[in-house]
Design a protein around this motif. Structure first.
Motif, mmCIF file in Angstrom:
data_model
loop_
_atom_site.group_PDB
_atom_site.id
_atom_site.type_symbol
_atom_site.label_atom_id
_atom_site.label_comp_id
_atom_site.label_asym_id
_atom_site.label_seq_id
_atom_site.Cartn_x
_atom_site.Cartn_y
_atom_site.Cartn_z
ATOM 1 N N THR A 4 0.842 -1.197 0.000
ATOM 2 C CA THR A 4 0.000 0.000 0.000
ATOM 3 C C THR A 4 0.879 1.250 0.000
ATOM 4 O OG1 THR A 4 -1.646 -1.239 1.255
ATOM 5 C CG2 THR A 4 -1.929 1.137 1.174
ATOM 6 N N GLN A 5 1.909 1.233 0.838
ATOM 7 C CA GLN A 5 2.838 2.354 0.902
ATOM 8 C C GLN A 5 3.505 2.588 -0.453
ATOM 9 O OE1 GLN A 5 3.772 4.783 2.757
ATOM 10 N NE2 GLN A 5 5.768 5.299 1.910
ATOM 11 N N THR A 31 0.443 -3.800 -6.365
ATOM 12 C CA THR A 31 -0.405 -3.697 -5.172
ATOM 13 C C THR A 31 -1.767 -4.328 -5.432
ATOM 14 O OG1 THR A 31 0.744 -1.687 -4.533
ATOM 15 C CG2 THR A 31 -1.362 -2.113 -3.461
ATOM 16 N N SER A 42 2.262 1.797 -3.425
ATOM 17 C CA SER A 42 1.364 1.785 -4.578
ATOM 18 C C SER A 42 1.493 3.053 -5.420
ATOM 19 C CB SER A 42 -0.091 1.602 -4.122
ATOM 20 O OG SER A 42 -0.434 2.634 -3.209
ATOM 21 N N GLU A 75 4.063 8.253 -1.184
ATOM 22 C CA GLU A 75 2.978 7.929 -0.262
ATOM 23 C C GLU A 75 3.417 8.190 1.179
ATOM 24 O OE1 GLU A 75 0.091 7.394 0.368
ATOM 25 O OE2 GLU A 75 -0.982 6.410 -1.254
#
Lengths: 634, 129, 194
Positions: A62-63, A479, A65, A69
């Motif tokens: 997620t970080q 991701t 993606s 971020e």
């Protein structure tokens, strides 16, 4: 089986039931020495760690993606990244393949009633559990290991890492290695000594060859890691000098010792998967494995040659070429045994009448990922290419294709394959096939773009990246892939959980397997076999006359061993019947010793050395108590 | 061959055929790498390691030993040619090990030659990769 | 195959306990291999070994001490021989003799360890770091061996069983290994003088 058992036979079976029964409830599980129960304990515990490692991965994905971020800080990212590696390798894949699959299946496949050292088997589990908890306490204290799973110095030394993070790493892994060493000793002695009469080494199942190779690798690889970690702790906490140049040390010492362990470790990861593949393929292809001796050899060779390639992880460190050539040569050779296996597997399926049920589909996925991951791996054997791609995502792609694609897919296929044996019920085939496709697509989408990213220059172990590099789209796809993969995995576990309670009954041998675990009931009784089977080929469950002869022996009371808690031992190479062993039954000592050991390591972590000494002394007393009770003699 | 059979038992031929080349390669790797580390370290001023002589010797001895191991494996394979790999011990087991050894020894031969030749011809010895 | 002769005496293969110790010894031998490898790796990287300010290793005392320790393999093996023939008293006496000598060796080693660590402390150089780590690991293995011998002496006070005989054999195997290790360690530590 019950329908054809006569009265004297029933009497013997009842006696076996009584002798081998274990206490019910929690106490039974805490004191168990039954290898099947221990296998199940390992299975569920490793699944919890798999979940933890998976959450760590999803957070990282997620970080990453998108560029820039802010989901995770760099410090948190470093801890998650390190914990992901440590968890997946030491707390998931190894305990799952060896502790769960190995423990459950090895005695069954060799026709034995238990492992050679049943209490030490339980000890291995409890030590593993406590070592995993030990390491995770660090994470919950926001002091998790944070220097990557291979923990290079000087980043891991006190000046750069003054907190307890690395001490959790070092002490936790030493703690964990005691568990693995004990397990390895147990497997080797079990495989050597407890095989059924007639199962000479040339008739051992290929899964057993894989387990033997894994266990021997652990025995010879773990000490290198232990030495490295001891050096690290001595340097960090007692002012020793191993890794700093100023006092005559070398940072490369850490790397040599680490990879001397670390490379065999990756073969330790893949070998059980090969063992599972070589179990599933003959069953669903309905024919014996092509080139059986070569496949057995290949499993041992991969492990052996794997000890001579370690410096290929150090091609970019500036070492002289003359030192590196040996490792380049061996790295090229190590591919060949794996290739032999791939050819044998695919030719066997092609020559057979393949039934593409879920287990075989997972093996198909495994072969696809193994070929791709193997190809990128062999590319690294060329020093110039390695130097260009070291520390880029190309490497990350390679090892995830192997570790996830090639090591985990057989685990998933194996879960489906042996699920009926363990639970007595059948899983849902349609959902299983769908779960395969989700997992396959998810895996491919998550890890394939990493090859491109690596060649485009994205480096490893970065918590974010800037805009305008051309990396964003690939990262986002990865991701998305990770979440698709997660859905596939959840579907697998939902299928298995549901079928455990609502699945239709499966008999002893729903797939027509050739190895001995399929000759007994599903699930097997505590004593595994009412009659110890006599083996005359490499696929004993396909020898119907021999299995009929076993049943006749039950009536005559031959090879039943119902005088006590007994299993027979044989000679090492040719399995000539030797003696009858009285095996230990349930015991509190493995759990107690594990608690003392945990106390010892906690005290070492917080540097209360006197109290640590007290725990060590307690551990010695427990060992004495453990060995006080002796087997009954004739 | 009969004289060899009398001097070397079938069991010895089987085990030497199976392990001889593997152990030889291990020794060549450990010693060859160790000598290379000694040559290229600060201590070489005192030790004065003739790395080329060492690597050449290791290569030569290694090749000889592997060829002998392969001969032992081939002899075992020939003597058990009438038997299947999963037939009863001892012949079935010997045949199984011989098949495995005949192929495995080739791998070790290639590894020894590749590594040994590269270590011998490499000049200058301590240039970083 | 019609009948399967599972007999208690004499057994054909070595007992599980023996194999267990053998595999354990293999892993410990590897551990020492990495320590010896580390010693030479660090040594080859150093222009002067031992480094300036650190004394050269003594020759006589370590060799004599090692000789004394290695010699205890004889009473240990005699103990196994006597026990296999049922002569428990002689077996226990031999094992006790060995244990006393081994304990004396260990006491001397500890004294030297403490003394030397004041002279060239591990925090001073990589040389002393590997020197004391290797020595410490070796001394720890001697201690474990003594504890094993003591446990066997304790258990055999009430007689000899098959289980205790296997335990004695395993302990003897472990001692022969520790003694072989002692030779390897002392040769390594003395190599600058050889």
């Amino acid at each position: 089986m019950a329908a054809t058992v006569t009265e004297p036979g029933l009497e013997r079976v009842r006696r076996l039931e009584t002798i081998w029964d274990e206490p019910h409830g929690v106490l039974g599980w805490l004191t168990t020495t039954d290898h099947k129960r221990i296998g199940l304990l390992y299975f569920f515990t490793t699944l919890v760690f798999f979940g933890a490692g998976g959450v760590e991965a999803l957070l990282m994905r997620t970080q990453l993606s998108q560029a820039n971020e802010k989901v995770l800080s760099p410090e948190t990212y470093d801890q998650l990244m390190t914990m992901h590696g440590v968890t997946m390798i030491f707390l998931f894949v190894i305990p799952m393949t060896i502790g769960a699959f190995g423990n459950y299946l090895v005695p069954l496949m060799i026709g034995a009633r238990d492992m050679a050292f049943p209490r030490m088997n339980a000890l291995s589990y409890w030590l593993f559990l406590f070592s995993g908890v030990f390491i995770y306490v660090g994470l919950f204290m926001h002091a998790a290991p944070n220097a990557g799973w291979f923990n290079y110095v000087p980043l891991a030394l006190k000046p750069y890492n003054p907190g307890r993070n690395i001490d959790f790493y070092a002490l936790g892994l030493i703690f964990n290695s005691v568990s693995s060493t004990a397990a390895a000793i147990n497997f080797i002695v079990t495989i050597f000594k407890l095989r059924a009469p007639g199962m000479s080494m040339n008739r051992m199942p290929l899964f057993i060859f894989a387990m033997l190779a894994v266990s021997l690798s652990l025995i010879f690889a773990l000490p290198s890691l232990t030495t490295d970690l001891v050096f690290l702790e001595l340097q960090r906490n007692a002012g020793f000098h191993f890794f700093d140049v100023a006092h005559g040390g070398s940072p490369l010492l850490w790397q040599h010792l680490f990879w001397l362990f670390g490379h065999p470790e990756v073969y330790i990861i893949i070998l059980p998967a090969m063992g599972i593949a070589t179990s599933i393929i003959p069953t669903f292809a309905k024919r014996k494995m092509v080139a059986f001796p070569l496949v057995a050899l290949a499993e041992l060779l991969v492990a052996f040659i794997g000890f001579g390639v370690w410096a290929h992880h150090m091609f970019a460190t500036g070492l002289p070429t003359i030192q590196l050539v040996f490792f380049a040569a061996a790295s090229m050779m190590v591919v060949i045994p794996s290739s032999i296996q791939i050819y044998a597997w695919t030719i066997t399926v092609n020559l057979g009448r393949p039934d593409f049920r879920a287990p075989l589909m997972f093996i198909g996925g495994f072969i696809a990922f193994f070929v791709l991951g193997g190809l990128s791996g062999i590319m690294f054997a060329a020093i110039p290419f390695d130097q260009a791609t070291t520390d880029t995502y190309f490497v990350v792609a390679h090892f995830h294709f192997i570790i996830f694609g090639a090591a985990v897919f057989p685990i998933l296929g194996g879960m489906y394959y042996w699920f009926p044996k363990v639970t007595g019920r059948m899983y849902h085939e349609g959902v299983a096939k769908a779960s395969f496709w989700l997992a396959f697509v998810g895996t491919a989408l998550t890890f394939f773009p990493m090859h491109m990213l690596g060649l485009l220059g994205m480096t490893r172990r970065i918590y974010t990246y800037p805009n305008g590099m051309g990396w964003g789209a690939y990262n986002l796809s990865e991701t998305i892939g990770a979440f698709i993969l997660t859905a596939g995995l959840l579907m697998i576990f939902a299928n298995l959980a549901y079928s455990r309670f609502r699945g239709p009954a499966a008999g002893p041998d729903p797939f027509g397997g050739g190895t001995l675990e399929w000759s007994t009931t599903s699930p097997p009784p505590h004593y595994n076999f009412p009659v110890i089977p006599v083996v005359r080929s490499a696929y004993p469950n396909w020898d119907r006359e021999d299995r009929e002869a076993d049943r006749a022996r039950l009536r005559r009371g031959e090879l039943v061993f119902d005088e006590g808690h007994e299993t027979p031992a044989a000679t090492v190479v040719d399995a000539v019947p030797d003696e009858v062993l009285e095996m230990p039954s349930e015991s509190p000592w493995p759990l107690v010793l594990s608690v003392c050991t945990a106390g010892l390591f906690v005290m070492l972590l917080v540097r209360h050395y006197v109290v640590a000494g007290v725990f060590a002394l307690l551990a010695l007393l427990v060992l004495a108590a453990w060995h006080w009770k002796e087997p009954e003699e004739e | 061959m009969t004289a060899a059979g009398r001097r070397f038992t079938p069991e010895f031929l089987q085990w030497f055929g199976l392990f001889g080349a593997a152990l030889t390669w291990s020794a060549q790797l450990v010693l060859g790498f160790g000598v290379a580390v000694a040559r290229c370290g600060a201590a070489n001023a005192v030790l004065g390691v003739d790395v080329r002589a060492w690597q050449l010797s290791l290569l030569g001895v290694g090749v000889v030993l592997v060829v002998l191991a392969e001969a032992a494996a081939l002899e075992t394979l020939w003597e058990t040619r009438a038997v299947q790999y999963d037939d009863a011990a001892p012949d079935g087991r010997r045949h199984f090990f011989a098949v495995a050894a005949v192929l495995g020894n080739l791998l070790f031969l290639v590894a020894i030659v590749l590594g040994g030749v590269a270590a011998v011809v490499h000049e200058p010895p301590c240039q970083p990769a | 195959m019609n009948s399967f002769a599972y007999r208690a005496e004499p057994r054909l293969a070595r007992p599980n306990g023996w194999w267990g110790i053998a595999v354990f010894v293999a892993t410990e031998a590897t551990l020492f291999g990495t320590l010896v490898g580390t010693y030479f790796f660090l040594r080859f990287d150093s222009a002067k070994w031992p480094p300036p300010g650190v004394p050269e290793p003594k020759l006589t005392l370590p060799i004599v001490l090692t000789g004394v320790l290695v010699a205890t393999s004889i009473p240990v093996q005699l103990s196994v021989r006597a026990a296999s023939r049922g002569r428990l008293g002689a077996a226990r006496a031999a094992l006790l003799l060995a244990a006393v000598v081994q304990a004396g060796y260990l006491a001397m080693q500890l004294h030297l360890f403490v003394h030397d660590s004041h002279e060239f402390p591990p925090s001073g150089s990589a040389y002393s770091s590997i020197y004391f780590t290797m020595l410490g690991a070796h001394d720890l293995h001697v201690l474990v061996g003594i504890l094993l011998s003591l446990f066997i002496l304790l258990r055999t006070a009430s007689g000899l069983t098959e289980y205790r005989l296997t335990g004695l054999r395993a302990t003897a195997f472990y001692w022969h290994f520790v003694n072989a290790l002692a030779i390897a360690v002392v040769l390594t530590q003395l190599s600058p003088r050889l």
